[in-house]
Enzyme design. Structure first.
Site, PDB file in Angstrom:
ATOM      1  N   ASP A 170     -34.998  75.117  -4.531  1.00 17.83           N
ATOM      2  CA  ASP A 170     -34.381  74.166  -5.463  1.00 17.83           C
ATOM      3  C   ASP A 170     -35.220  74.124  -6.746  1.00 17.83           C
ATOM      4  O   ASP A 170     -36.302  74.710  -6.809  1.00 17.83           O
ATOM      5  CB  ASP A 170     -34.372  72.792  -4.770  1.00 17.83           C
ATOM      6  CG  ASP A 170     -33.612  71.733  -5.548  1.00 17.83           C
ATOM      7  OD1 ASP A 170     -32.725  72.081  -6.350  1.00 17.83           O
ATOM      8  OD2 ASP A 170     -33.897  70.532  -5.336  1.00 17.83           O
ATOM      9  N   ASP A 230     -25.859  69.699  -7.853  1.00 16.53           N
ATOM     10  CA  ASP A 230     -25.587  68.271  -7.636  1.00 16.53           C
ATOM     11  C   ASP A 230     -24.196  67.868  -8.097  1.00 16.53           C
ATOM     12  O   ASP A 230     -24.012  67.324  -9.182  1.00 16.53           O
ATOM     13  CB  ASP A 230     -26.644  67.433  -8.352  1.00 16.53           C
ATOM     14  CG  ASP A 230     -28.026  67.673  -7.771  1.00 16.53           C
ATOM     15  OD1 ASP A 230     -28.112  68.270  -6.670  1.00 16.53           O
ATOM     16  OD2 ASP A 230     -29.013  67.281  -8.402  1.00 16.53           O
ATOM     17  N   GLU A 287     -34.696  76.360 -12.027  1.00 18.23           N
ATOM     18  CA  GLU A 287     -34.069  76.780 -13.313  1.00 18.23           C
ATOM     19  C   GLU A 287     -35.114  77.279 -14.314  1.00 18.23           C
ATOM     20  O   GLU A 287     -34.773  78.169 -15.083  1.00 18.23           O
ATOM     21  CB  GLU A 287     -33.286  75.599 -13.898  1.00 18.23           C
ATOM     22  CG  GLU A 287     -32.049  75.240 -13.103  1.00 18.23           C
ATOM     23  CD  GLU A 287     -32.338  74.620 -11.733  1.00 18.23           C
ATOM     24  OE1 GLU A 287     -33.362  73.918 -11.625  1.00 18.23           O
ATOM     25  OE2 GLU A 287     -31.579  74.856 -10.796  1.00 18.23           O
TER      26      GLU A 287
HETATM   27  O1  MIG Z   1     -33.490  66.283  -8.459  1.00 16.43           O
HETATM   28  O2  MIG Z   1     -34.703  67.685  -3.332  1.00 16.43           O
HETATM   29  O3  MIG Z   1     -29.859  69.791  -6.080  1.00 16.43           O
HETATM   30  O4  MIG Z   1     -29.725  69.223  -3.362  1.00 16.43           O
HETATM   31  O5  MIG Z   1     -31.333  67.123  -2.406  1.00 16.43           O
HETATM   32  C1  MIG Z   1     -33.338  66.153  -7.097  1.00 16.43           C
HETATM   33  C2  MIG Z   1     -33.877  66.648  -3.694  1.00 16.43           C
HETATM   34  C3  MIG Z   1     -33.941  67.350  -6.452  1.00 16.43           C
HETATM   35  C4  MIG Z   1     -31.829  68.492  -6.269  1.00 16.43           C
HETATM   36  C5  MIG Z   1     -30.969  69.302  -5.368  1.00 16.43           C
HETATM   37  C6  MIG Z   1     -30.545  68.461  -4.208  1.00 16.43           C
HETATM   38  C7  MIG Z   1     -31.741  67.953  -3.464  1.00 16.43           C
HETATM   39  C8  MIG Z   1     -32.629  67.152  -4.414  1.00 16.43           C
HETATM   40  N1  MIG Z   1     -33.008  67.982  -5.555  1.00 16.43           N
END
Ligand code: MIG
Length: 779
Positions: free
Chosen positions: A403, A477, A406
């Site tokens: 995650d 999200d 980017e």
């Molecule tokens: O900004 O790890 O898209 O699936 O649950 C939140 C917490 C950070 C974003 C991900 C989301 C995940 C969340 N993450």
């Protein structure tokens, strides 16, 4: 721009063209695929998407006319002019793609009093100037598709999109020009003939499909080389196949990854995870995978466990495995600044983190607080990151969720001049932003592969063209809204067209509170999407299948069970995808390009060749207007009713019914019901046959292997070929083409789902009698 075409030179597959100001190169990849390259930024191509440029045989000719250079392959005629203006025709001299000759002429944006408007928060874009810019003439009847993860409709004509991987958790809408992924690959259909353009440039890039001016469409970038591939069809299928020959196919995944997955931000501590696991088993709702989000870590330090919440990770994952659950844990790129923390200390010692322009390790803030960013451009860092996967694998984790890559940051965006080391070459954040997640996924994939020897399961949020080789993706999200359920369908179809076949959305929606009705409809879509994961955000209401009411639970159970029955079919599709790049869920036009009515269908999709799904995506709606493509009949999956193609029908769709249609003359392999992959021995193959009304002959090839290792690449698999000839008799032929995987089916059940005649039926030449329309044989 480049001046007059002066001279040229042919060198095997390369044609070097000397212009007054610069040298351009054209590479004939094969008869359908041509690369156009001008070193505006750097002499060499530095693609992270195309790892091996595989040049195939083609007999092409090059001929110089007065002012042009004419290249002809078996399929294409390419005319190169001054200024590297290019016109491409098919072999019948029909125009496919012509460079636009006039000057750029954007529409007007009127902006009196703009400062005040900006103060109130309105975004007032100007028309940006670009270093790399190619405009093509808009021909009549053009449709545009692809470009990866996008909001909005399937057809992109009239829109403008930007490639700059962005984490924006506010509700995604049609106004979003960019999301988490950058895939600069566009498909166009014009008069039923398709071609693609892959602009392999990972700087911030743009695609404008006639929004700026309906006379042209363009692609552009703020830096980098001019480096693009023209990919001829004429079928969209061919374009996607060639695009994925360049950037890589989605590899066959482990079988369990096609099961149902349950996620939540965050399941912790251990007792909570066990409670969820038990609920699935007690309620008889199939599920294979549970996820741990960021709260399993010791204060968000990646590759650590919070031992208060998870005292003994290995014991815990073993306990889950005994119940048939695989565990996937999240790993973000940000490494917490903490001298006592081994990952940070090692990275600092070995110079593994990105630096600012003055050579000081760059820091920003993410979940762990002040953090640093691993330099995934550096092969040594990728090797180190790959080795770190072992920590998770040793704790019994079965897959990794990447995650925030980017990369995201809480303290303003990373400046353009943060520096990375691309194998000795100094590169800036501005150049590599869009491939940061791609390189992280590559490292993760390679580590898991090395330490498990199984097909790695990686799921990533950010990606670039080609990430499909390493990772599955989810669309970030989303929100628990009907609008986002609707939007997910063109978004996933578009990802599939862009090479990323193994994809899914957060079923039920991430942000906001879901309702029982919304989850019931969402699970009906999820059951057919390759990645089938329910996930929701911290602070939102519970979203597991049983947390609404009995009806919602039953509907979830019904569709999750259907999913499990379809896994052999989905697995066959994944195998096909590894060979041809064909997406699993695909827009109708992918199979019915000669039926123009399919070109703008946003609320239906095909799951493979045989299943058409037309889900209900509106609250309260109990009927669905369904378009059935031309040229075949369609059988209602629930009622067996036959419908002609080429028409709209209205299908009754109470909350527990998702309109599903099977193409006539289809065979769909299914498995018995199970609570998780491998619960029961897989010894019976069930073949669901859907006959056509008229005479026909059709064939299906079913594939099977151990579902986890790479042995299939050495020929360790089984393949079954089923042919049905429905003429005077119904003759079923069942052949085993390959029989090298040891766990073979011992039984096959043939079910004819729509038997309406009393024709004689034969199986491998012998007359047989069906019982309840079925016959079972031992192998
Ligand atoms: O900004 O790890 O898209 O699936 O649950 C939140 C917490 C950070 C974003 C991900 C989301 C995940 C969340 N993450």
């Amino acid at each position: 721009m480049f001046g007059k075409l002066l001279s040229y030179e042919v060198n095997d597959k390369e044609i070097k063209i000397q212009y007054e100001k610069i040298e351009a190169t054209i590479t004939v990849i094969n008869d359908e695929v041509i690369n156009f390259f001008v070193p505006l930024h750097r002499k060499e191509r530095n693609s992270k998407a195309v790892e091996n440029l595989n040049l195939r045989n083609s007999n092409f000719s090059v001929e110089k006319n007065e002012n042009t250079l004419n290249i002809a392959t078996e399929k294409l005629k390419i005319v190169i002019n001054d200024d590297f203006k290019i016109d491409i025709y098919d072999k019948n001299e029909k125009v496919l793609c012509r460079d636009y000759r006039s000057i750029r002429h954007p529409f007007k944006r009127r902006g009196n009093g703009t400062e005040l408007a900006a103060e109130e928060g309105h975004v007032l874009n100007g028309h940006q100037n670009f270093k790399v810019y190619v405009a093509k003439t808009m021909e009549d009847n053009m449709y545009f598709y692809g470009l990866g993860e996008r909001t909005g409709s399937l057809n992109k004509k009239g829109y403008h999109y930007r490639n700059w991987n962005t984490d924006d958790p506010s509700p995604h809408g049609e106004t979003f020009e960019q999301l988490y992924k950058s895939i600069p690959f566009l498909i166009s259909i014009k008069d039923e003939e398709a071609f693609g353009i892959f602009f392999d440039n990972h700087f911030e890039s743009h695609f404008d499909m006639g929004k700026e001016n309906s006379e042209y469409y363009y692609f552009s970038a703020v830096g980098g080389n001019l480096d693009y591939y023209f990919i001829y069809g004429p079928e969209v299928k061919d374009v996607v196949n060639e695009y994925t020959n360049l950037t890589g196919k989605t590899p066959l995944p482990q079988l369990w990854t096609l099961g149902y997955q349950q996620c939540r931000w965050s399941y912790a501590p251990k007792e909570r995870v066990m409670e969820i696991a038990k609920s699935f088993r007690e309620r008889g709702i199939p599920c294979d995978t549970l996820y741990l989000d960021i709260d399993y870590m010791d204060d968000f330090r990646v590759f650590t466990w919070d031992n208060k919440k998870f005292e003994n990770p290995r014991e815990f994952t073993d306990e889950l495995k005994n119940m048939g659950f695989k565990l996937v844990t999240i790993i973000d790129p940000g490494v917490k600044i903490d001298k006592e923390y081994s990952i940070y200390a090692e990275g600092i010692k070995n110079d593994y983190f990105a630096k600012d322009k003055d050579g000081i390790v760059y820091k920003n803030r993410v979940w762990p607080g002040d953090s640093v960013y691993p330099d995934f451009m550096n092969p040594k860092v990728r090797q180190w990151w790959a080795e770190n996967q072992k920590i998770m694998i040793d704790s019994g984790v079965s897959g990794i969720w990447n995650d925030m890559n980017e990369p995201a940051s809480f303290n303003g965006p990373l400046p353009d001049d943060v520096m990375f080391n691309d194998n000795g070459l100094e590169v800036t954040h501005k150049e590599i932003h869009n491939i940061y997640g791609h390189m992280m996924s590559k490292a993760t994939y390679e580590g898991i592969k090395e330490y498990t020897n199984k097909r790695p399961f990686v799921i990533t949020r950010a990606c670039y063209a080609g990430t499909q080789k390493y990772s599955t993706v989810w669309t970030g999200d989303n929100q628990s809204t009907w609008e986002h359920l609707r939007m997910s369908i063109p978004m996933l179809m578009t990802l599939g067209l862009s090479g990323v076949s193994f994809c899914g959305t957060d079923v039920g929606g991430f942000g906001h509170d879901c309702t029982g009705e919304l989850l019931s409809r969402w699970v009906q879509v999820g059951a057919f999407t390759p990645l089938f994961r329910n996930h929701s955000a911290m602070g939102t209401r519970d979203q597991e299948p049983w947390t609404f009411d009995k009806e919602t639970e039953e509907i979830n159970k019904k569709y999750i069970k259907l999913r499990y029955k379809l896994i052999p079919y989905l697995y066959d599709l994944m195998k096909e995808c590894e060979n041809t790049g064909a997406p699993i869920i695909r827009p109708l036009l992918f199979n019915y390009q000669n039926d123009k009515n399919t070109y703008e269908i946003n609320d239906e999709f095909l799951c493979g060749d045989s299943i058409l799904v037309s889900p209900v995506v509106e609250q309260g709606m109990k009927q669905k207007l369904v378009y059935l493509p031309k040229g075949t009949k369609w059988i209602d999956f629930w009622t067996g009713e036959n419908h002609n193609g080429g028409q709209y029908i209205i299908k009754e769709a109470p909350l527990d019914t998702c309109p599903i249609f099977v193409k006539e003359a289809s065979i769909i392999p299914m498995s018995i019901e199970q609570n998780y992959i491998g619960e029961k021995s897989n010894d019976e193959l069930i073949l669901n046959i859907y006959l056509s009304e008229n005479d026909s002959e059709f064939k299906y090839v079913h594939y099977n292997d151990d579902g986890e290792s790479f042995n299939y690449r050495n020929g360790i698999y089984n393949e079954y070929e089923i042919t049905i000839s429905n003429k005077e008799n119904i003759d079923i032929k069942f052949i085993i083409n390959k029989n090298d995987y040891i766990n073979k089916y011992s039984k096959v059940k043939f079910i004819i789902n729509n038997l309406k005649t009393n024709k004689n039926i034969t199986l491998n030449g012998k007359k047989v009698n069906l019982e309840n329309n079925a016959i079972e044989i031992n192998l």
